[in-house]
Design a protein around this motif. Structure first.
Motif, PDB file in Angstrom:
ATOM      1  N   VAL A   2       1.090  -1.292  -0.072  1.00 55.27           N
ATOM      2  CA  VAL A   2       0.174  -0.048   0.164  1.00 55.27           C
ATOM      3  C   VAL A   2       0.860   1.508  -0.101  1.00 55.27           C
ATOM      4  O   VAL A   2       0.620   2.133  -0.771  1.00 55.27           O
ATOM      5  CB  VAL A   2      -0.840  -0.111   1.154  1.00 55.27           C
ATOM      6  N   THR A   3       1.679   1.100   0.839  1.00 51.41           N
ATOM      7  CA  THR A   3       2.715   2.512   0.960  1.00 51.41           C
ATOM      8  C   THR A   3       3.409   2.648  -0.508  1.00 51.41           C
ATOM      9  O   THR A   3       3.497   3.817  -0.828  1.00 51.41           O
ATOM     10  CB  THR A   3       4.005   1.990   1.839  1.00 51.41           C
ATOM     11  N   ARG A   5       2.402   1.881  -3.236  1.00 50.80           N
ATOM     12  CA  ARG A   5       1.433   2.304  -4.425  1.00 50.80           C
ATOM     13  C   ARG A   5       1.133   3.973  -3.974  1.00 50.80           C
ATOM     14  O   ARG A   5       1.104   4.711  -5.025  1.00 50.80           O
ATOM     15  CB  ARG A   5       0.060   1.637  -4.206  1.00 50.80           C
ATOM     16  N   ASN A   6       1.175   4.204  -2.775  1.00 47.69           N
ATOM     17  CA  ASN A   6       0.873   5.480  -2.428  1.00 47.69           C
ATOM     18  C   ASN A   6       1.962   6.255  -2.890  1.00 47.69           C
ATOM     19  O   ASN A   6       1.791   7.393  -3.282  1.00 47.69           O
ATOM     20  CB  ASN A   6       0.588   5.570  -0.700  1.00 47.69           C
ATOM     21  N   SER A  10       1.576   9.230  -5.591  1.00 50.12           N
ATOM     22  CA  SER A  10       1.663  10.838  -5.157  1.00 50.12           C
ATOM     23  C   SER A  10       2.423  11.517  -6.066  1.00 50.12           C
ATOM     24  O   SER A  10       2.392  12.741  -6.174  1.00 50.12           O
ATOM     25  CB  SER A  10       2.613  10.862  -3.636  1.00 50.12           C
ATOM     26  N   ASP A  13      -0.985  10.841  -9.465  1.00 51.86           N
ATOM     27  CA  ASP A  13      -2.423  11.075  -9.130  1.00 51.86           C
ATOM     28  C   ASP A  13      -2.807  12.216  -8.887  1.00 51.86           C
ATOM     29  O   ASP A  13      -2.262  13.040  -7.912  1.00 51.86           O
ATOM     30  CB  ASP A  13      -2.865  10.261  -8.133  1.00 51.86           C
ATOM     31  N   ASN A  15      -5.314  14.199  -8.213  1.00 54.80           N
ATOM     32  CA  ASN A  15      -6.036  14.543  -6.769  1.00 54.80           C
ATOM     33  C   ASN A  15      -5.000  14.666  -5.671  1.00 54.80           C
ATOM     34  O   ASN A  15      -5.134  15.504  -4.884  1.00 54.80           O
ATOM     35  CB  ASN A  15      -6.992  13.503  -6.472  1.00 54.80           C
ATOM     36  N   ARG A  16      -3.731  14.056  -5.617  1.00 53.76           N
ATOM     37  CA  ARG A  16      -3.022  13.753  -4.590  1.00 53.76           C
ATOM     38  C   ARG A  16      -1.727  14.659  -4.683  1.00 53.76           C
ATOM     39  O   ARG A  16      -1.055  15.097  -3.720  1.00 53.76           O
ATOM     40  CB  ARG A  16      -2.419  12.247  -4.697  1.00 53.76           C
ATOM     41  N   THR A  52      -7.699  35.275  -1.970  1.00 55.98           N
ATOM     42  CA  THR A  52      -8.886  35.259  -2.807  1.00 55.98           C
ATOM     43  C   THR A  52      -9.755  36.538  -2.639  1.00 55.98           C
ATOM     44  O   THR A  52      -9.438  37.194  -1.667  1.00 55.98           O
ATOM     45  CB  THR A  52      -9.604  33.737  -2.125  1.00 55.98           C
ATOM     46  N   TYR A  54     -12.553  36.718  -1.660  1.00 53.35           N
ATOM     47  CA  TYR A  54     -13.401  36.650  -0.439  1.00 53.35           C
ATOM     48  C   TYR A  54     -12.815  36.931   1.059  1.00 53.35           C
ATOM     49  O   TYR A  54     -13.417  36.898   2.000  1.00 53.35           O
ATOM     50  CB  TYR A  54     -14.239  35.183  -0.421  1.00 53.35           C
ATOM     51  N   SER A  55     -11.227  36.984   0.910  1.00 55.00           N
ATOM     52  CA  SER A  55     -10.700  36.728   2.319  1.00 55.00           C
ATOM     53  C   SER A  55     -10.900  38.092   2.879  1.00 55.00           C
ATOM     54  O   SER A  55     -10.899  39.154   2.171  1.00 55.00           O
ATOM     55  CB  SER A  55      -9.187  36.697   2.299  1.00 55.00           C
ATOM     56  N   ARG A  56     -10.853  38.077   4.260  1.00 49.09           N
ATOM     57  CA  ARG A  56     -10.989  39.504   4.822  1.00 49.09           C
ATOM     58  C   ARG A  56      -9.862  39.598   6.083  1.00 49.09           C
ATOM     59  O   ARG A  56      -9.537  38.426   6.398  1.00 49.09           O
ATOM     60  CB  ARG A  56     -12.276  39.509   5.606  1.00 49.09           C
TER      61      ARG A  56
END
Ligand code: SF4
Ligand code: SF4
Lengths: 230, 356
Positions: A2-3, A5-6, A10, A13, A15-16, A52, A54-56
């Motif tokens: 698993v490690t 693959r991650n 990284s 992918d 998303n990551r 951004t 929107y930030s204040r």
């Protein structure tokens, strides 16, 4: 397994990849580095770092442009925000002209940004749309008392600047102000019309009353005439 | 131990008496972060306390706002518009994700996996904080709820971004579950450690994920059905043993349920107003109210006494972190000192809320 693959994932992918917005772009399209911090006094990073829309951060006072910002400052020093500010970090003094007449603008307007907690309550309670939130964050200073006490002239910013940093909010606020103004004018007009109508009615009523009175007098005269006749 | 110890989640001290490595007595010492929140609130208008509630549990400012708004709304009976109710649920569930995800990160950190897992968790948290910033202007101190609704509507396209984040989140959870839930080190360090029995949990007034981990399926979202929680379908995960592993797993599972709620809420959120008819000057009649919600850490309640002035006569917070902390000694007795750190991590305290 698993490690492993991650680990491989990284790199590929999307998303990551924490920097996935930039990673495959050519170098000149990457955001420029923010530079060294802090820079020379007075120099701002804001053209290279992005915040951004929107930030204040801390409040600022608005004016509507013009050579002397104090001519078009919106704040009338009503002190509502001073009263409502939860940590009590606003200090206002009203301005008076030579004759001691209150001229509806602040002589002093200080915000202690070391106390301000960016809560935006002052913006909400202000009935004149005079105070809004700035998004500038580079305020570090070696002087922790004077440097963090923003004076009126530090706080004054033009409405155009407001449009630059918070385009949507500024447009909505302008719209709201225009609406309110229109509503006020409509109300004034309506009030004027109503007053006119009232005056007309009054005149009419007066005329009627007069007519009635005259009629009554006439009647009386007639009555007295009758009496005399009898 | 402490007050400056990496495992204490803030400034918190434990007076621990040890026999070798075994804990024989433990006394929590706190109050380093006391800011006089309750007394201050008695001297300012109702609205002015709202930004201070952000700073109670600074991970979950949205839910703190909600609890306070809920209490104050009972004072003056304001109707909250539909869209605002939906947005409140969305914000609260996003907050729950933020809280649990950082808890899991910190918890693994306490177990000794320094840094990396925490940063993975924070990467996900950052996406949600971006959403908060777009809606309210601030990442953490949102100050977004108002009596009768919300301060402003979310900007255009926000709901789509929220949907995207919600859709991607389970992928991260899968990964985390794969890495952690059957990890041998985690199993041996957390199973059977720091057991909290059902009876003790109930009699000590423990709430939230900790109570559920001890086998009591009690969730205010189901019990009180405040807001519009009766419209959503979700399950309440609970544990059996009440050990650290159960507390960890309950939170992992709760995140899945939060995503379910978020999906439903984001699917049927209507258009409309964001603020109800709130009085311009908030000056309630004399009354006594208690508003509570299921915060990510447990039952967060605000108890207010109004006396007819614009300021509350009494303002009291029921902080879940503090009350959950009361059983720390019972859970730690007889355990190893290294486990005490893990147990403290599994309680999920935030010192801003413990000390107020
Ligand atoms: S943002 Fe809040 S703390 Fe800062 S000046 Fe305005 S009301 Fe006061
Ligand atoms: S900023 Fe607004 S509320 Fe504050 S004194 Fe000026 S006009 Fe009044």
């Amino acid at each position: 397994m698993v490690t492993l693959r991650n680990f491989v994932g990284s790199y590929f992918d999307s998303n990551r990849l924490t920097t996935n917005d930039y990673s495959w772009k050519p170098k000149d399209q990457l955001p420029q580095s923010a530079g060294e911090y802090p820079k020379e006094e007075g120099e701002q990073l804001s053209d290279t770092t992005t915040v951004t829309n929107y930030s204040r951060n801390f409040p600022m006072l608005l004016h509507d442009g013009g050579d002397d910002p104090m001519d078009t400052i919106r704040c009338v020093a009503c002190q509502i925000c001073e009263r409502e500010c939860p940590p009590q970090c606003i200090y206002i003094e009203k301005a008076y002209d030579e004759n001691g007449k209150y001229i509806k603008s602040p002589a002093k307007f200080d915000i202690d940004v070391s106390v301000c907690m960016s809560c935006q309550i002052c913006v909400e309670v202000c009935p004149f749309d005079a105070i809004v939130m700035n998004s500038q964050f580079e305020l570090s200073t070696p002087d922790r008392f004077g440097g963090l006490l923003l004076r009126r002239d530090d706080l004054l910013k033009s409405n155009d600047y407001y449009h630059q940093i918070h385009p949507e909010e500024a447009a909505a606020r302008d719209q709201k102000m225009a609406d309110e103004k229109a509503a006020k004018e409509a109300k004034k007009k309506a009030a004027a019309e109503a007053a006119k109508k009232k005056a007309e009615e009054k005149a009419k009523a007066e005329a009627e009353a007069k007519a009635l009175e005259e009629a009554g007098e006439k009647g009386k005269e007639e009555d007295s005439g009758k009496e005399e006749a009898s | 131990m402490g007050p400056h110890h990496p495992s204490t989640h803030g400034v918190f001290r434990m007076d621990v008496k040890l026999d070798g490595e075994t804990v024989v007595d433990l006394k929590p010492v706190f109050g380093y972060l006391h800011r006089n929140h309750e007394k201050l609130a008695e001297d300012m208008s109702y609205l002015a306390s709202m930004p201070f509630t952000d700073r109670l549990d600074y991970f979950n400012s949205m839910t703190n706002n909600w609890a306070y708004a809920l209490a104050a709304e009972q004072l003056v009976e304001i109707e909250v518009p539909e869209r605002a109710e939906y947005l409140r649920v969305i914000m609260a569930e996003l907050t729950r994700l933020v809280n649990h995800v950082s808890l899991v990160g910190f918890f693994v950190n306490d177990l000794g996996a320094l840094g990396t897992p925490l940063l993975y968790a924070f990467r996900e948290r950052e996406k949600i904080l971006d959403l908060f910033e777009q809606a309210s202007g601030a990442r953490m101190m949102c100050n977004y709820f108002r009596f009768g609704g919300l301060r402003c509507d979310v900007p255009e396209g926000w709901l789509d971004r929220a949907r995207e984040v919600t859709d991607r989140f389970p992928k991260f959870l899968d990964e985390y579950e794969q890495l952690l839930c059957e990890n041998e080190i985690i199993l041996s360090r957390t199973q059977g450690i720091g057991k909290l029995s059902r009876e003790l949990a109930i009699s000590a007034g423990i709430t939230g994920p900790m109570l559920r981990a001890s086998g009591v399926a009690y969730d205010l979202r189901k019990v009180d059905k405040y807001g519009i929680y009766d419209r959503f379908k979700f399950r309440v995960p609970y544990g059996e043993e009440g050990d650290c592993y159960d507390r960890f797993m309950v939170r992992m599972l709760e995140m899945r349920e939060s995503i379910q709620i978020l999906k439903q809420a984001l699917a049927d959120i209507p258009e409309g107003d964001i603020m109800g008819k709130a009085p311009r000057v908030f000056k309630p009649k004399p009354a006594e109210v208690y508003g509570r919600i299921e915060g990510p850490k447990g039952e967060l309640g605000f108890y207010l006494i109004a006396d007819g002035t614009p300021k509350p006569y009494r303002y009291r917070v029921r902080p879940p972190s503090l009350i959950n902390l009361t059983v720390l000694r019972d859970m730690c007795l007889g355990q190893k000192i290294a486990d005490a750190v893990v147990i403290l991590g599994s309680i999920d305290i935030v010192l801003g809320e413990v000390d107020r």
